[in-house]
Design an enzyme around this catalytic site. Sequence first.
Site, short mmCIF file in Angstrom:
data_model
loop_
_atom_site.label_atom_id
_atom_site.label_comp_id
_atom_site.label_asym_id
_atom_site.label_seq_id
_atom_site.Cartn_x
_atom_site.Cartn_y
_atom_site.Cartn_z
N LYS A 95 63.37 34.09 -28.46
CA LYS A 95 64.67 33.57 -28.90
C LYS A 95 65.06 34.32 -30.16
CE LYS A 95 67.64 30.37 -27.68
NZ LYS A 95 67.85 29.80 -26.35
N ASP A 98 73.50 31.97 -26.16
CA ASP A 98 73.10 30.59 -26.47
C ASP A 98 74.27 30.05 -27.31
OD1 ASP A 98 70.62 28.67 -26.30
OD2 ASP A 98 71.28 28.48 -28.36
P1 NDP Z 1 78.25 26.79 -26.83
O1 NDP Z 1 78.30 27.53 -28.10
O2 NDP Z 1 79.04 27.27 -25.67
O3 NDP Z 1 78.62 25.26 -27.06
C1 NDP Z 1 77.93 24.48 -27.97
C2 NDP Z 1 78.55 23.10 -28.03
O4 NDP Z 1 77.70 22.24 -28.75
C3 NDP Z 1 79.89 23.09 -28.74
O5 NDP Z 1 80.67 22.06 -28.20
C4 NDP Z 1 79.48 22.79 -30.17
O6 NDP Z 1 80.50 22.18 -30.94
C5 NDP Z 1 78.36 21.79 -29.96
N1 NDP Z 1 77.41 21.87 -31.07
C6 NDP Z 1 76.73 22.96 -31.49
N2 NDP Z 1 75.99 22.66 -32.57
C7 NDP Z 1 76.21 21.36 -32.83
C8 NDP Z 1 75.73 20.47 -33.81
N3 NDP Z 1 74.86 20.87 -34.75
N4 NDP Z 1 76.17 19.19 -33.75
C9 NDP Z 1 77.07 18.78 -32.82
N5 NDP Z 1 77.56 19.58 -31.86
C10 NDP Z 1 77.14 20.85 -31.86
O7 NDP Z 1 76.69 26.72 -26.45
P2 NDP Z 1 76.02 26.40 -25.03
O8 NDP Z 1 76.83 25.46 -24.25
O9 NDP Z 1 75.60 27.69 -24.45
O10 NDP Z 1 74.67 25.68 -25.51
C11 NDP Z 1 74.55 24.27 -25.62
C12 NDP Z 1 73.10 23.86 -25.55
O11 NDP Z 1 72.53 24.31 -24.31
C13 NDP Z 1 72.19 24.48 -26.62
O12 NDP Z 1 71.17 23.55 -26.94
C14 NDP Z 1 71.58 25.68 -25.92
O13 NDP Z 1 70.35 26.06 -26.50
C15 NDP Z 1 71.38 25.10 -24.53
N6 NDP Z 1 71.22 26.06 -23.46
C16 NDP Z 1 72.16 27.01 -23.20
C17 NDP Z 1 71.99 27.89 -22.15
C18 NDP Z 1 73.04 28.86 -21.77
O14 NDP Z 1 72.88 29.52 -20.74
N7 NDP Z 1 74.13 29.02 -22.51
C19 NDP Z 1 70.78 27.87 -21.34
C20 NDP Z 1 69.88 26.78 -21.64
C21 NDP Z 1 70.11 25.94 -22.68
P3 NDP Z 1 81.34 23.06 -32.00
O15 NDP Z 1 82.27 23.87 -31.16
O16 NDP Z 1 82.00 22.08 -32.88
O17 NDP Z 1 80.31 23.91 -32.71
O1 2IT Z 2 67.89 28.40 -23.72
C1 2IT Z 2 68.08 29.18 -22.76
O2 2IT Z 2 67.39 29.12 -21.73
C2 2IT Z 2 69.14 30.17 -22.88
N1 2IT Z 2 69.87 30.16 -23.86
C3 2IT Z 2 69.33 31.20 -21.81
C4 2IT Z 2 68.34 32.32 -21.95
C5 2IT Z 2 68.56 33.50 -21.04
O3 2IT Z 2 67.84 34.48 -21.26
O4 2IT Z 2 69.39 33.45 -20.13
#
Ligand code: NDP
Ligand code: 2IT
Length: 449
Positions: A129, A169
């Site tokens: 990461k 992420d």
């Molecule tokens: P995005 O940046 O697309 O969206 C993040 C969302 O979470 C936004 O709505 C943001 O709000 C909110 N957020 C972020 N930080 C905080 C906080 N500290 N408190 C409250 N709300 C918060 O990210 P993703 O959707 O990609 O990721 C979301 C989660 O999913 C994370 O935990 C990530 O690690 C996990 N994840 C993502 C993957 C992927 O493929 N993208 C894969 C596996 C897991 P705001 O806009 O106000 O910041």
């Molecule tokens: O937390 C996760 O699994 C991710 N943000 C996606 C990682 C990836 O390599 O697609």
Amino acid sequence: MQASLEKIEHFISGLKRRNPGEHEFHQAVYEVAASILPFIEDKPIYQKMQIMERLSEPDRIIIFRVCWEDDEGNIRTQRGYRVQHNNSIGPYKGGLRFHPNVTLSILKFLAFEQTFKNSLTGLPMGGAKGGSDFNPKGKSSGEVMRFCQSFMTELSRHIGANKDVPAGDIGVGAREIGYLFGQHKRLTNEFTGILTGKGMEFGGSPIRTEATGYGAVYMMEEMLILKADSIEGKTCLISGSGNVAQYAAEKCIQLGAKVLTFSDSSGFIYDPNGIDKDKLAYIVDLKNNKRGRISEYANEFGVEFYEGQRPWSIPGDLVFPCATQNEISPEEAETLIKNGCIAISEGANMPTELGGIRAFQKAKILFAPSKAANAGGVAVSGLEMSQNSARITWKEEELQKLLRDIMQKIHNNCAEYGRESDGYINYLKGANIAGFTKVADAMLAYGVL
Ligand code: NDP
Ligand code: 2IT
């Protein structure tokens, strides 16, 4: 059992001593050690070879300075990181997070989790990461581009298609991946699969964008199928409004459920009539193109916005935390249970505090932990790597089916290792053991490294 508890406490106190103040990292390792130490009690080879001890120390951590110039001509200094946790079963693989609260502890917990998650997918990927404390919010596209270019200038020394393949992420989506990939191409004069989540024009895979959110819903579907139940007609609470939340909602709607909530870091909206396809399209445009706040939904559709709160006070059947770590406290878990929730599938990484998990499990509620529930994203990243190696793009239908099958296999694997004597399935224990075994056996094969 008593011996195990003592061993876990002893193990964690050593971890805390070596990694002071890294609370998220302690939390993630504790969650895994609590399943693994009892599991290896009668498997002396894992103990003798110190597998769990070695797994709680990343292979290496790279920390670097990232300087860039903002639109006013000010020089800005950020910190960049890459935690290469474990490459026993494949090249390092895992996302990049750009968020002001990024710390080494957060990236170490995420890299540690990623190793087990990637193992669960069944694909050959190690865990890593990275990211930065850069805050993309309120920045112009030019500023984001200059930051990404500067970040990649240093990161490019440490990654490679067979070495380490980052992805998106929080705060790193299609726009950032484009800038990062472009800069790597410019620096190396090579076009290789060094990132996943790329645009379809330059080596991306169909359904990578959808994969995490869809996968979290498929995991939920599998847990319900085992209970002779289904998603259709259920009410859903979703937190976040980014990539994972958007596609979890899309799949819930497709499967006939009613999505009630969305959130961001300022608060949440509750739409008692349900967020349908058209309203979801409004959110996607608001968040991805206009880069606006979720509170604007409340004005647009005349519903309530709850400033500074999370959606867990609203009654709902299915819970999908899709924002960030530690966003369900033990008290909020109790409220969800009291309000009759049936199941939780974690789209975000480690969104439930340990006390919350214990409360769900005590109430015998279905609980799919993040390393299993959100593995669909990295699984399709793994398939993007395969396509890049073969220099072809597979058909969307093929990838849709592969994702569905992978999530089913992950579910079944966790269920097999997680079944308790009373029939309750402890998916956390199942995911930890199933993820651990493959990595541990590869480490045994290598001897002492
Ligand atoms: P995005 O940046 O697309 O969206 C993040 C969302 O979470 C936004 O709505 C943001 O709000 C909110 N957020 C972020 N930080 C905080 C906080 N500290 N408190 C409250 N709300 C918060 O990210 P993703 O959707 O990609 O990721 C979301 C989660 O999913 C994370 O935990 C990530 O690690 C996990 N994840 C993502 C993957 C992927 O493929 N993208 C894969 C596996 C897991 P705001 O806009 O106000 O910041
Ligand atoms: O937390 C996760 O699994 C991710 N943000 C996606 C990682 C990836 O390599 O697609």
